[in-house]
Design an enzyme around this catalytic site. Structure first.
Site, short mmCIF file in Angstrom:
data_model
loop_
_atom_site.label_atom_id
_atom_site.label_comp_id
_atom_site.label_asym_id
_atom_site.label_seq_id
_atom_site.Cartn_x
_atom_site.Cartn_y
_atom_site.Cartn_z
N ASP A 1 6.85 2.13 6.41
CA ASP A 1 6.61 1.62 5.05
C ASP A 1 6.78 2.73 4.01
O ASP A 1 7.41 2.54 2.97
CB ASP A 1 5.19 1.03 4.93
CG ASP A 1 5.01 -0.23 5.76
OD1 ASP A 1 5.90 -0.55 6.56
OD2 ASP A 1 3.97 -0.89 5.60
N SER B 1 0.84 -1.21 0.00
CA SER B 1 0.00 0.00 0.00
C SER B 1 0.87 1.26 0.00
O SER B 1 0.59 2.23 -0.71
CB SER B 1 -0.98 0.00 1.18
OG SER B 1 -0.31 0.19 2.40
C1 MEV Z 1 3.83 -2.75 8.82
O1 MEV Z 1 4.64 -2.96 7.68
C2 MEV Z 1 4.69 -2.41 10.00
C3 MEV Z 1 3.92 -2.19 11.30
O2 MEV Z 1 4.90 -1.93 12.30
C4 MEV Z 1 2.94 -1.04 11.20
C5 MEV Z 1 3.63 0.31 11.06
O3 MEV Z 1 4.77 0.47 11.45
O4 MEV Z 1 2.95 1.24 10.60
C6 MEV Z 1 3.16 -3.44 11.71
#
Ligand code: MEV
Length: 325
Positions: A151, A112
């Site tokens: 991300d 995403s």
């Molecule tokens: C998602 O790729 C990583 C999480 O730590 C969520 C985030 O950091 O926004 C689970």
């Protein structure tokens, strides 16, 4: 947006972004702990052009997806949020965006965020980083609820980075190449739901959550040193320990454990879930390209798909997309 080149031909800008693996620190990063993430070669691209009549639309032909600004699903709402943040919402300046992602949605590889960065870059190429960050944060907020920003930072920058929410990225100098196998557990998960499940656990058992996040923080700090020193063996052990702590937060699944076990038995230095967990992908650290084949073969024989990747070098050290403080 589209323009013309010297010959008068119409040019359509393409925005690109990479996917990511979190080597250590997911979930804890939402609560201010550092995480180590790396951009991978697979990613997303998008191209945008003005259209005569609105509403704006976003298509992902390979997935058979077409949404319009204002549509009720997550993608339509994320697209609308990004356009609003970019100040081109409404019917006055509608755009048509076409995008593609080489990442499994809900697979923990930053699909995403990569799409959000690619769409934002296609809509206004060369937009200042702060604007890009705000637009992608608006998009990610729909999918993630409370994203740390890791991300989006990785999707925009690539490289191997230490990410801290509110501070942004710090490039990590890689002492030895990082060869990775990515295995898909075959089920997807919602990052928003997994982040919410950790939030519920934290509310019920604050001590357990605090100790787990402290433990993950210690692993991340040691992992950074291991990466800089080129000590991939130590890095693998730290990844295994991180997987244990993530399992303690109920983020693992039988398929994830199976993939990790198969990878370790086939020679991986370490293996863990990557991203939100509850499904999605695992990342296994291997010695070199040849060492990857037995792992991919073990996964294939057990019915799991996988691929290899190596960590991209930092190419844009001048940019740092931080998460919301
Ligand atoms: C998602 O790729 C990583 C999480 O730590 C969520 C985030 O950091 O926004 C689970």
């Amino acid at each position: 947006m589209s323009g013309t080149d010297d010959s008068g031909a119409v040019t359509i800008p393409v925005g690109t972004a990479c996917g990511k693996v979190i080597l250590l620190g997911e979930h804890a990063v939402v609560y201010g702990a550092p995480a180590i993430a790396a951009g991978i070669e697979r990613g997303a691209w998008a191209r945008a052009r003005r259209i005569e009549e609105g509403p704006s639309r976003l298509s992902i032909p390979a997935w058979g997806v077409l949404v319009h600004e204002g549509d009720p699903g997550d993608l339509g709402r994320a697209f609308a949020a990004l356009l609003t943040e970019a100040g081109i919402s409404g019917r006055e300046a509608p755009v048509a965006v076409e995008a593609e992602a080489q990442l499994p949605p809900g697979g923990g590889l930053g699909c995403s965020a990569a799409l959000g960065v690619a769409v934002a870059r296609a809509i206004e190429p060369g937009a200042p980083e702060a604007k890009l960050a705000a637009r992608v944060a608006a998009w990610e907020g729909v999918f993630h609820g409370n994203p740390s920003g890791v991300d989006a930072a990785c999707a925009a920058n690539g490289g191997c980075v230490l990410f801290t929410k509110g501070t942004g990225v710090e490039p990590i100098r890689i002492g030895a190449p990082l060869h990775l196998c990515i295995g898909n557990s075959g089920t997807s998960s919602s990052t928003k739901e997994m982040v919410e499940s950790v939030a519920r656990l934290r509310a019920r058992k604050p001590d357990v959550a605090r100790k787990t996040f402290d433990g993950i923080t210690a692993l991340v700090r040691n992992a950074r040193l291991a990466i800089e020193a080129g000590d991939t063996f130590a890095l693998g052990r730290l990844m295994d320990l991180n997987q244990m702590l993530l399992s303690g937060l109920f983020l693992s699944t039988p398929e994830i454990e199976r993939l990790c076990g198969l990878a370790r038995d086939a020679g991986a230095f370490g293996a863990k879930l990557t991203g939100a967990g509850g499904g999605g992908c695992v990342v296994a650290l291997v010695k070199g390209e040849e060492a990857a084949e037995p792992i991919l073969e073990a996964w294939r024989s057990a019915g799991f798909e996988g691929f290899t990747t190596s960590v991209l070098r930092v190419e844009r050290a001048d940019v740092a997309l931080g998460g919301a403080p």
